[in-house]
Every structure is written in structure tokens, then in C-alpha cells.
Design an enzyme around this catalytic site. Sequence first.
Site, PDB file in Angstrom:
ATOM      1  N   TRP A  36     -22.787  26.203 -19.980  1.00  0.00           N
ATOM      2  CA  TRP A  36     -21.671  26.801 -20.742  1.00  0.00           C
ATOM      3  C   TRP A  36     -22.060  28.086 -21.460  1.00  0.00           C
ATOM      4  CZ3 TRP A  36     -16.543  25.880 -20.663  1.00  0.00           C
ATOM      5  CH2 TRP A  36     -16.115  24.697 -20.060  1.00  0.00           C
ATOM      6  N   TYR A  60     -12.816  20.689 -24.580  1.00  0.00           N
ATOM      7  CA  TYR A  60     -12.661  19.242 -24.341  1.00  0.00           C
ATOM      8  C   TYR A  60     -12.989  18.326 -25.524  1.00  0.00           C
ATOM      9  CZ  TYR A  60     -12.497  21.015 -19.607  1.00  0.00           C
ATOM     10  OH  TYR A  60     -12.164  21.730 -18.494  1.00  0.00           O
ATOM     11  N   HIS A 103     -10.375  26.057  -4.845  1.00  0.00           N
ATOM     12  CA  HIS A 103     -10.836  27.308  -4.221  1.00  0.00           C
ATOM     13  C   HIS A 103     -12.332  27.347  -3.958  1.00  0.00           C
ATOM     14  CE1 HIS A 103     -10.326  27.693  -8.632  1.00  0.00           C
ATOM     15  NE2 HIS A 103     -11.550  28.183  -8.602  1.00  0.00           N
ATOM     16  N   ILE A 104     -12.663  28.133  -2.937  1.00  0.00           N
ATOM     17  CA  ILE A 104     -14.066  28.478  -2.683  1.00  0.00           C
ATOM     18  C   ILE A 104     -14.177  29.975  -2.971  1.00  0.00           C
ATOM     19  CG2 ILE A 104     -15.849  28.721  -0.901  1.00  0.00           C
ATOM     20  CD1 ILE A 104     -14.655  26.251   0.476  1.00  0.00           C
ATOM     21  N   TYR A 105     -15.040  30.349  -3.901  1.00  0.00           N
ATOM     22  CA  TYR A 105     -15.237  31.778  -4.185  1.00  0.00           C
ATOM     23  C   TYR A 105     -15.832  32.449  -2.951  1.00  0.00           C
ATOM     24  CZ  TYR A 105     -14.057  31.254  -9.114  1.00  0.00           C
ATOM     25  OH  TYR A 105     -13.378  31.034 -10.285  1.00  0.00           O
ATOM     26  N   ARG A 121      -6.413  21.333 -12.836  1.00  0.00           N
ATOM     27  CA  ARG A 121      -5.504  22.432 -12.474  1.00  0.00           C
ATOM     28  C   ARG A 121      -6.163  23.471 -11.586  1.00  0.00           C
ATOM     29  NH1 ARG A 121      -7.036  27.058 -14.835  1.00  0.00           N
ATOM     30  NH2 ARG A 121      -8.447  26.749 -16.579  1.00  0.00           N
ATOM     31  N   ALA A 130     -18.799  32.419 -11.299  1.00  0.00           N
ATOM     32  CA  ALA A 130     -17.771  33.421 -11.636  1.00  0.00           C
ATOM     33  C   ALA A 130     -17.371  33.239 -13.096  1.00  0.00           C
ATOM     34  CB  ALA A 130     -16.573  33.240 -10.717  1.00  0.00           C
ATOM     35  N   ARG A 175      -8.675  35.651 -11.535  1.00  0.00           N
ATOM     36  CA  ARG A 175      -8.989  36.232 -12.850  1.00  0.00           C
ATOM     37  C   ARG A 175     -10.370  36.854 -12.929  1.00  0.00           C
ATOM     38  NH1 ARG A 175     -12.066  34.119 -16.461  1.00  0.00           N
ATOM     39  NH2 ARG A 175     -12.162  32.178 -15.297  1.00  0.00           N
ATOM     40  N   ASN A 198     -17.664  17.785 -11.465  1.00  0.00           N
ATOM     41  CA  ASN A 198     -16.536  17.036 -12.033  1.00  0.00           C
ATOM     42  C   ASN A 198     -16.461  15.630 -11.452  1.00  0.00           C
ATOM     43  OD1 ASN A 198     -14.801  20.151 -11.866  1.00  0.00           O
ATOM     44  ND2 ASN A 198     -15.461  19.190 -13.768  1.00  0.00           N
ATOM     45  N   ARG A 203       1.144   1.726 -18.872  1.00  0.00           N
ATOM     46  CA  ARG A 203       1.215   2.886 -17.971  1.00  0.00           C
ATOM     47  C   ARG A 203       1.089   4.177 -18.761  1.00  0.00           C
ATOM     48  NH1 ARG A 203       6.082  -0.292 -15.091  1.00  0.00           N
ATOM     49  NH2 ARG A 203       6.871  -0.021 -17.202  1.00  0.00           N
ATOM     50  N   CYS A 211      -9.966  22.876 -17.467  1.00  0.00           N
ATOM     51  CA  CYS A 211      -9.712  22.772 -16.026  1.00  0.00           C
ATOM     52  C   CYS A 211      -9.365  21.336 -15.690  1.00  0.00           C
ATOM     53  CB  CYS A 211     -10.932  23.211 -15.240  1.00  0.00           C
ATOM     54  SG  CYS A 211     -11.123  24.973 -15.274  1.00  0.00           S
ATOM     55  N   ASP A 233     -13.452  25.004  -8.876  1.00  0.00           N
ATOM     56  CA  ASP A 233     -14.468  25.804  -8.189  1.00  0.00           C
ATOM     57  C   ASP A 233     -15.209  24.814  -7.287  1.00  0.00           C
ATOM     58  OD1 ASP A 233     -16.892  27.045  -7.550  1.00  0.00           O
ATOM     59  OD2 ASP A 233     -17.225  27.843  -9.569  1.00  0.00           O
ATOM     60  N   GLU A 249     -23.568  17.090 -20.433  1.00  0.00           N
ATOM     61  CA  GLU A 249     -22.263  17.707 -20.694  1.00  0.00           C
ATOM     62  C   GLU A 249     -21.225  16.634 -21.040  1.00  0.00           C
ATOM     63  OE1 GLU A 249     -19.577  18.830 -17.609  1.00  0.00           O
ATOM     64  OE2 GLU A 249     -19.239  20.815 -18.442  1.00  0.00           O
TER      65      GLU A 249
HETATM   66  N1  LIG Z   1     -16.314  29.700 -12.211  1.00  0.00           N
HETATM   67  C1  LIG Z   1     -16.559  28.595 -12.923  1.00  0.00           C
HETATM   68  N2  LIG Z   1     -16.873  27.457 -12.263  1.00  0.00           N
HETATM   69  C2  LIG Z   1     -17.144  26.322 -12.956  1.00  0.00           C
HETATM   70  O1  LIG Z   1     -17.435  25.303 -12.310  1.00  0.00           O
HETATM   71  C3  LIG Z   1     -17.059  26.340 -14.379  1.00  0.00           C
HETATM   72  C4  LIG Z   1     -16.718  27.544 -15.026  1.00  0.00           C
HETATM   73  N3  LIG Z   1     -16.475  28.652 -14.278  1.00  0.00           N
HETATM   74  N4  LIG Z   1     -16.641  27.612 -16.380  1.00  0.00           N
HETATM   75  C5  LIG Z   1     -16.813  26.454 -17.199  1.00  0.00           C
HETATM   76  C6  LIG Z   1     -17.636  25.388 -16.582  1.00  0.00           C
HETATM   77  C7  LIG Z   1     -19.128  25.602 -16.535  1.00  0.00           C
HETATM   78  N5  LIG Z   1     -19.503  24.923 -15.285  1.00  0.00           N
HETATM   79  C8  LIG Z   1     -20.623  25.224 -14.512  1.00  0.00           C
HETATM   80  C9  LIG Z   1     -21.423  26.313 -14.834  1.00  0.00           C
HETATM   81  C10 LIG Z   1     -22.545  26.616 -14.076  1.00  0.00           C
HETATM   82  C11 LIG Z   1     -22.881  25.832 -12.982  1.00  0.00           C
HETATM   83  C12 LIG Z   1     -24.104  26.175 -12.190  1.00  0.00           C
HETATM   84  O2  LIG Z   1     -24.527  27.313 -12.146  1.00  0.00           O
HETATM   85  N6  LIG Z   1     -24.752  25.197 -11.541  1.00  0.00           N
HETATM   86  C13 LIG Z   1     -25.969  25.391 -10.727  1.00  0.00           C
HETATM   87  C14 LIG Z   1     -27.243  25.057 -11.462  1.00  0.00           C
HETATM   88  C15 LIG Z   1     -27.310  25.481 -12.853  1.00  0.00           C
HETATM   89  C16 LIG Z   1     -28.655  25.196 -13.517  1.00  0.00           C
HETATM   90  O3  LIG Z   1     -29.569  24.627 -12.898  1.00  0.00           O
HETATM   91  O4  LIG Z   1     -28.771  25.566 -14.699  1.00  0.00           O
HETATM   92  C17 LIG Z   1     -25.925  24.453  -9.509  1.00  0.00           C
HETATM   93  O5  LIG Z   1     -26.602  24.779  -8.534  1.00  0.00           O
HETATM   94  O6  LIG Z   1     -25.267  23.420  -9.587  1.00  0.00           O
HETATM   95  C18 LIG Z   1     -22.078  24.740 -12.652  1.00  0.00           C
HETATM   96  C19 LIG Z   1     -20.966  24.446 -13.417  1.00  0.00           C
HETATM   97  C20 LIG Z   1     -18.324  24.279 -14.747  1.00  0.00           C
HETATM   98  N7  LIG Z   1     -17.293  25.190 -15.168  1.00  0.00           N
HETATM   99  O1  LIG Z   2     -14.959  21.676 -15.069  1.00  0.00           O
HETATM  100  C1  LIG Z   2     -14.674  22.748 -14.518  1.00  0.00           C
HETATM  101  C2  LIG Z   2     -14.492  23.917 -15.260  1.00  0.00           C
HETATM  102  C3  LIG Z   2     -14.173  25.048 -14.603  1.00  0.00           C
HETATM  103  N1  LIG Z   2     -14.033  25.066 -13.263  1.00  0.00           N
HETATM  104  C4  LIG Z   2     -13.706  26.358 -12.593  1.00  0.00           C
HETATM  105  C5  LIG Z   2     -12.376  26.521 -11.939  1.00  0.00           C
HETATM  106  C6  LIG Z   2     -12.213  28.033 -11.915  1.00  0.00           C
HETATM  107  O2  LIG Z   2     -12.982  28.548 -10.829  1.00  0.00           O
HETATM  108  C7  LIG Z   2     -12.870  28.462 -13.232  1.00  0.00           C
HETATM  109  C8  LIG Z   2     -11.885  28.625 -14.361  1.00  0.00           C
HETATM  110  O3  LIG Z   2     -11.094  29.768 -14.193  1.00  0.00           O
HETATM  111  P1  LIG Z   2      -9.516  29.775 -14.453  1.00  0.00           P
HETATM  112  O4  LIG Z   2      -9.105  31.186 -14.138  1.00  0.00           O
HETATM  113  O5  LIG Z   2      -9.302  29.416 -15.887  1.00  0.00           O
HETATM  114  O6  LIG Z   2      -8.894  28.777 -13.513  1.00  0.00           O
HETATM  115  O7  LIG Z   2     -13.761  27.413 -13.550  1.00  0.00           O
HETATM  116  C9  LIG Z   2     -14.238  23.922 -12.522  1.00  0.00           C
HETATM  117  O8  LIG Z   2     -14.146  23.904 -11.280  1.00  0.00           O
HETATM  118  N2  LIG Z   2     -14.547  22.791 -13.187  1.00  0.00           N
END
Ligand SMILES: Nc1nc(=O)c2c([nH]1)NC[C@@H]1CN(c3ccc(C(=O)N[C@@H](CCC(=O)O)C(=O)O)cc3)CN21
Ligand SMILES: O=c1ccn([C@H]2C[C@H](O)[C@@H](COP(=O)(O)O)O2)c(=O)[nH]1
Length: 326
Positions: free
Chosen positions: A85, A149, A269-271, A228, A325, A26, A239, A181, A208, A231, A63
Site C-alpha cells: 500500500w 477498509y 481487467h488485465i493491464y 467493482r 498501476a 484512470r 483478493n 439474508r 475495490c 487487477d 493485509e
Molecule cells: N493497480 C492496482 N492493483 C491492485 O491490485 C491494487 C491497487 N492498484 N491499489 C491498492 C491495492 C494494493 N494492492 C497490491 C499492490 C501491489 C502488489 C504487488 O506488487 N505484488 C507483487 C509483489 C509485491 C512484493 O513482493 O512486495 C506480486 O508479485 O504479487 C499487489 C497488490 C492491491 N491493490
Molecule cells: O484489492 C484490490 C484493490 C485494487 N485493485 C485494483 C483494481 C484497479 O486496477 C485498481 C484501482 O483503480 P480504480 O480506478 O479505482 O478502479 O486497483 C484490485 O484488483 N484489488
Amino acid sequence: MSNELEKTYLDFMKYILDNGVKKEDRTGTGTISVFGYQMRFDLSKGFPLFTTKRTSFKLIASELLWFIKGDTNIRYLLQHNNHIWDEWAFKKWVESDEYEGPDMTDFGLRCLEDEEFNLLYKKEMKDFCDRVLTDDEFAEKYGDLGNVYGKQWRRWTDSEGNEIDQLKDVIDQIKTNPDSRRLIVNAWNPEDVINAGAKGSKAALPPCHVMFQFYVANNKLSCQLYQRSGDTFLGINYNITSYALLLYLMAKECNLEVGEFVHTIGDAHIYLNHVEQVQEQLSRELRDLPTLTINADKQSIFDIELEDLTIEGYNPHPSIKAPIAV
Ligand SMILES: Nc1nc(=O)c2c([nH]1)NC[C@@H]1CN(c3ccc(C(=O)N[C@@H](CCC(=O)O)C(=O)O)cc3)CN21
Ligand SMILES: O=c1ccn([C@H]2C[C@H](O)[C@@H](COP(=O)(O)O)O2)c(=O)[nH]1
């Protein structure tokens, strides 16, 4: 002390690199992906805040506390200097009729390709965050991510308009009927995920981490999560730490020991723009996991604040930057 928990996560990343298929997604970034993977973390062996790249416990904990409070507005996160976020609230703002600034269409990809645009984006984003922090009316409208959530865990709305507190109900069940259960919290509300993320939709992103279930045996509380979409480099590590923290807090509330966290993932997945970072992380040596302490005076999960949680003995390798992403 060995660090089996983190090895489980590193083996998982390596598995995707070795066995994954290339798959579009996406966000337009592209991924290497596998379908269906399960990891088990025995939390009596340590607290999984990983050491092969520095990870902020405060971001993860704030969070989780935001979910537990039932909050869906990023203002609370911003007040705790948590920006994970921002993009999803910002998207709603720049796509609204009230937004009159420079065109931010596809900002996630464009700011990676165009440095001039990136500077413009950063300024718009900073103004947006400042406004969410200071302007109540604006925050209510554009800081809120909708039915994500916090809403589904604490205030699920049934067909008659009544609210269901799934988290409180599951705690009551664990305490009174531990062999049940049916100890489930479900964040996937079909009515709210239709069109999620599109203009005017009820939620900024469909959940997710879709559903989790508790299990009590031998005086230990375990939890399994169905995620589901994961990333692997930026999301799944968060997580794992987040659900481990949830399990510690739940076990304390219910007077049980911590058992296992079982993590089941659908599209893992790994981007493509994280592959080098993953390789760098895989080349690093594991260190000992830190310990988590929870303020002993606070029994209830609903009273916990960030200050009640302490991480000790965390000595990680440096952080590894990667673009998110959107
Ligand atoms: N593509 C994607 N991956 C995700 O993991 C994800 C989403 N989208 N959308 C919703 C939430 C937001 N989440 C996120 C968003 C940003 C970071 C991130 O950039 N982490 C950096 C540091 C960020 C900072 O210091 O502010 C890292 O190195 O962990 C991690 C999880 C998890 N979720
Ligand atoms: O807690 C989270 C929230 C989001 N993600 C990742 C998984 C995907 O890379 C994107 C969401 O995109 P969709 O197209 O809706 O699947 O965010 C995550 O790993 N953990």
C-alpha cells in the site's frame, strides 16, 4: 489431488485475453477488460494460494489482519515488511504542501519510463517509509490512508457520529440468526468515495472489494464478494486468497465448516503491461494447493496474529514480476 480452484482463476485470465475489449483507465496504463464475471471456489477442495506463480501468504495475511484490526495506517504493514500500500500513502505525502523534495507528479508511470527518475523515486520512497516507521506525528498524518477498509469494516460513522462495527455485528448475526439474508459488510461509503484519491479527500482509493455477504447452510459458511474493479494479474489473486482466509477465520469463530467463496467482479481487467506475464503464467502446469492451519487455541478472529497462521506444502513456480498501476 487436483487443483480445480486455481484452474478457475487461470480460465478467467484466459477468458479476458480472448474476449476482453481494449479500454483506457484512470492510471493511463490501458487495459483489456470484461464486465461482469463470476468465479466459485469450493474451499473444502483446498486453500487457494496459487501455485503458477509464487505469492507471499504473509503479505496477504498481514493485509487482512490490518483490515480486521480496523487499522488504516500503513505503519502496521511496514512493520510486517509489507509494502503493497506504500504508493497510495506516498502519493498523499508528495502532493502535500509540506513536501519539499523533487517533483513526484505521476511517479507511477514515470518510474517505468525513466531510469534516472526511478532511482530518485526509490530514494524518496525509502525515506518516506523510514519516516512513517519512526516518526509518530508524521505517521499519523501521512501514513494514514483515510477511510479505507479498516475504517468502514470496524468503525463506520453514522449520521449522528456513532461508530458501527460491521464485522463484529455480522459475526453476532451469523451466530444467532444464521438464516438471515442481511449478513452484509459494506465498504462503499458514498460520502467518503467522492473525490477519493484527490488532494484533501477522505480516502486514498475508493474500495475495490465493495461489499460481501455471508450465507449459512448445511453447517457451512459461504461468502460472496462484489468487487467493482479487479487487477487480474496482481490484485484478484490476492483478493481470492484474502477472502478465503477471511472465510476460514469466520467459520472457525462461528463453529461452522468452510463452504464456498463466490467472487463476482465488475470491471475485470488485465493491464496492457501485464499481458506477457499472464501468458507466461498460463503456460505453467498446476501444482497441488497448500494447506492452511490456524492455531487451535485462538477462537476469535479478533485475536488472530500472523504467527497463528501456517501454510504447509506450498511448492509454487517462481514469482513473475509486474509493475503496479498507480
Ligand atoms: N493497480 C492496482 N492493483 C491492485 O491490485 C491494487 C491497487 N492498484 N491499489 C491498492 C491495492 C494494493 N494492492 C497490491 C499492490 C501491489 C502488489 C504487488 O506488487 N505484488 C507483487 C509483489 C509485491 C512484493 O513482493 O512486495 C506480486 O508479485 O504479487 C499487489 C497488490 C492491491 N491493490
Ligand atoms: O484489492 C484490490 C484493490 C485494487 N485493485 C485494483 C483494481 C484497479 O486496477 C485498481 C484501482 O483503480 P480504480 O480506478 O479505482 O478502479 O486497483 C484490485 O484488483 N484489488
